[in-house]
Scaffold this active site. Sequence first.
Site, PDB file in Angstrom:
ATOM      1  N   ASP A 186      -2.474  -5.233  -1.460  1.00 57.54           N
ATOM      2  CA  ASP A 186      -3.509  -4.427  -0.804  1.00 57.54           C
ATOM      3  C   ASP A 186      -4.581  -4.136  -1.842  1.00 57.54           C
ATOM      4  O   ASP A 186      -4.839  -4.930  -2.752  1.00 57.54           O
ATOM      5  CB  ASP A 186      -2.874  -3.163  -0.195  1.00 57.54           C
ATOM      6  CG  ASP A 186      -3.666  -2.612   0.972  1.00 57.54           C
ATOM      7  OD1 ASP A 186      -4.621  -1.859   0.724  1.00 57.54           O
ATOM      8  OD2 ASP A 186      -3.357  -2.937   2.134  1.00 57.54           O
ATOM      9  N   TRP A 230       0.784  -1.228   0.000  1.00 58.59           N
ATOM     10  CA  TRP A 230       0.000   0.000   0.000  1.00 58.59           C
ATOM     11  C   TRP A 230       0.823   1.290   0.000  1.00 58.59           C
ATOM     12  O   TRP A 230       0.721   2.111  -0.909  1.00 58.59           O
ATOM     13  CB  TRP A 230      -1.014  -0.018   1.150  1.00 58.59           C
ATOM     14  CG  TRP A 230      -1.942   1.167   1.071  1.00 58.59           C
ATOM     15  CD1 TRP A 230      -2.066   2.188   1.961  1.00 58.59           C
ATOM     16  CD2 TRP A 230      -2.869   1.462   0.002  1.00 58.59           C
ATOM     17  NE1 TRP A 230      -2.996   3.088   1.531  1.00 58.59           N
ATOM     18  CE2 TRP A 230      -3.498   2.667   0.324  1.00 58.59           C
ATOM     19  CE3 TRP A 230      -3.197   0.820  -1.186  1.00 58.59           C
ATOM     20  CZ2 TRP A 230      -4.450   3.259  -0.509  1.00 58.59           C
ATOM     21  CZ3 TRP A 230      -4.140   1.392  -2.021  1.00 58.59           C
ATOM     22  CH2 TRP A 230      -4.753   2.610  -1.668  1.00 58.59           C
ATOM     23  N   ASP A 285     -11.253  -4.853   4.750  1.00 55.61           N
ATOM     24  CA  ASP A 285     -11.257  -3.416   5.037  1.00 55.61           C
ATOM     25  C   ASP A 285     -12.684  -2.853   4.966  1.00 55.61           C
ATOM     26  O   ASP A 285     -13.308  -2.855   3.906  1.00 55.61           O
ATOM     27  CB  ASP A 285     -10.337  -2.741   3.993  1.00 55.61           C
ATOM     28  CG  ASP A 285     -10.012  -1.307   4.333  1.00 55.61           C
ATOM     29  OD1 ASP A 285     -10.618  -0.773   5.281  1.00 55.61           O
ATOM     30  OD2 ASP A 285      -9.172  -0.716   3.643  1.00 55.61           O
ATOM     31  N   ASP A 305      -5.303   5.209   9.374  1.00 58.91           N
ATOM     32  CA  ASP A 305      -4.098   4.933   8.583  1.00 58.91           C
ATOM     33  C   ASP A 305      -2.881   5.690   9.122  1.00 58.91           C
ATOM     34  O   ASP A 305      -2.857   6.925   9.152  1.00 58.91           O
ATOM     35  CB  ASP A 305      -4.327   5.326   7.120  1.00 58.91           C
ATOM     36  CG  ASP A 305      -5.326   4.401   6.442  1.00 58.91           C
ATOM     37  OD1 ASP A 305      -6.009   3.637   7.159  1.00 58.91           O
ATOM     38  OD2 ASP A 305      -5.428   4.453   5.212  1.00 58.91           O
TER      39      ASP A 305
HETATM   40  C1  GLA Z   1      -7.758   1.906   3.969  1.00 58.05           C
HETATM   41  C2  GLA Z   1      -6.836   1.054   4.809  1.00 58.05           C
HETATM   42  C3  GLA Z   1      -5.438   1.101   4.226  1.00 58.05           C
HETATM   43  C4  GLA Z   1      -5.452   0.642   2.786  1.00 58.05           C
HETATM   44  C5  GLA Z   1      -6.450   1.461   1.979  1.00 58.05           C
HETATM   45  C6  GLA Z   1      -6.665   0.904   0.589  1.00 58.05           C
HETATM   46  O1  GLA Z   1      -7.443   3.258   4.036  1.00 58.05           O
HETATM   47  O2  GLA Z   1      -6.844   1.470   6.132  1.00 58.05           O
HETATM   48  O3  GLA Z   1      -4.560   0.284   4.988  1.00 58.05           O
HETATM   49  O4  GLA Z   1      -5.783  -0.711   2.738  1.00 58.05           O
HETATM   50  O5  GLA Z   1      -7.724   1.492   2.613  1.00 58.05           O
HETATM   51  O6  GLA Z   1      -7.577   1.634  -0.140  1.00 58.05           O
END
Ligand code: GLA
Length: 515
Positions: A176, A141, A263, A327
């Site tokens: 991801d 990611w 997610d 994040d």
């Molecule tokens: C969210 C998650 C991240 C990543 C993004 C992908 O923000 O928390 O870790 O996986 O989505 O779009």
Amino acid sequence: MKNLIRHLLFLFICVSVLSTASITFGASKDNASNGREIYTPAPKPEPRLNGPLVYGCRPGHPFLYRIPCQGKRPISFDAKELPKGLNLNKETGIISGITPTKGEYQVVLLAKNTKGKSKRNFKIISGDKLALTPHMGWNHWYAHYDRITDKMMREAADVMITSGMADVGYQYVNIDDCWMNAPKNNDPKRVGPLRDENGNMVPNSYFPDMKGLTTFIHDKGLKAGIYTSPGTLTCGGFTGAYQHEEQDARQFAAWGFDFLKYDWCSYGRIAGKDKSLEAYQKPYRQMGTILNSLDRDVVFNLCQYGMGDVWKWGAEIGGHSWRTSGDLGFELDRIFDVALKNSEYRAYSKPGEWNDPDYIQIGWIGNANKMGVPEFSPMPPAMQYAYMSLWCLMASPLIYSGDMSKLDEFTLNVLCNPEVIDVNQDPLGECGQVIQRDKETFIMVKKLSDGSLAVGLFNRSKKESEISADWSELNLKGKRLVRDLWHQKDLGHYNDKFCATVPAQGVVMVKIAKK
Ligand code: GLA
């Protein structure tokens, strides 16, 4: 004046301990010109077996484990008391086969080359639990965002081996978001049918052969991870699993994936105004049950940013780790705060059940605010050591998320110190406890299974600082051997405290031996 006296008194106490007391850290100055000091000595040519001492798996499922071992190749491997059904390739050190019947199997791993040999215990526990130690690996990611391709994933797997990361225990190579098709996207090559006529997900054109990709990863003895959302769309706007949960999970297993990050994202629209605990749990409980019914071990990583105190129920619904916050890419200037918050949930950290404060973002990473292309991390080098130390002391999953094709000596040094990693992988699975904290400094202590303590002295300030860990606070008595883990060096015996000069925004991390 009072301050001066206090300062002098502190210094006096520090120098009066049994061995040479206050130590200024920062051994090798090789990289000092750019401020990036290499703390850890390079691996020696003789073999050094690394990796977890315990390993969980489920009976009758495919088994794959590449024995982590540093040292000059070729190395020849052996495994004493390997249970029936498992085979070791003595040249590659890859164990594969079918997981044995329920039980505990104490295996002894051996490695030998022309320079020497190494031995390490490895207990295989075949039962219900997976992830008996925090997962270690890489996730695309924060390096590649919506630019990820099959080619980059394969390259990451290659580099995990060639860089030596796999030799200290990194094993998951995880995709991801953005591997599927999207209804709309700036890149037309990521737009296409979301599902085929049978309702199966369709990867986008950058991922022409999912089975081929996992086979490539597995052939190296590594494991493969994938990502989706319980919503209709992922956070990046790509196809999610909503109303296809079981079909998708079975597809992932058939492709050969070993890890799923789930997610929340657009699921918020489905949950609507319902903010009950049941509503938060529902999609995760459902996927947990599905994954449990598969004939493959799939580690389940919940990503819902801590809603409903997920640490209290993540394990009960089948999760192996759960993000405790948003994040981290947006909060890289707040590493210490994020870690201190995460450590408040320490009671929920156990073998197979991990609090996840998000990935290790050092080296070449893309700015999360603009999903940028990788640039060299501006984080002060000392803070990068502190970052890694915190994740190890907290038994957090160690998932590196930077550009694998640009790994440099410094970044690898931070990521690959096996003594520091052993703290993370300790079988007790304890998350460190903060025992001393003021505005600028704190101490985190983690009990280890051999009766010793791992202790991190952290300095948040922009000036170096002296920090003292007193035996009374650590519940210790008498003379103890103290080892500096980053520098892999015994510092001597200490009688009633250990104090050190800690670099600005940095750490000194030691292990204090059992009597
Ligand atoms: C969210 C998650 C991240 C990543 C993004 C992908 O923000 O928390 O870790 O996986 O989505 O779009």
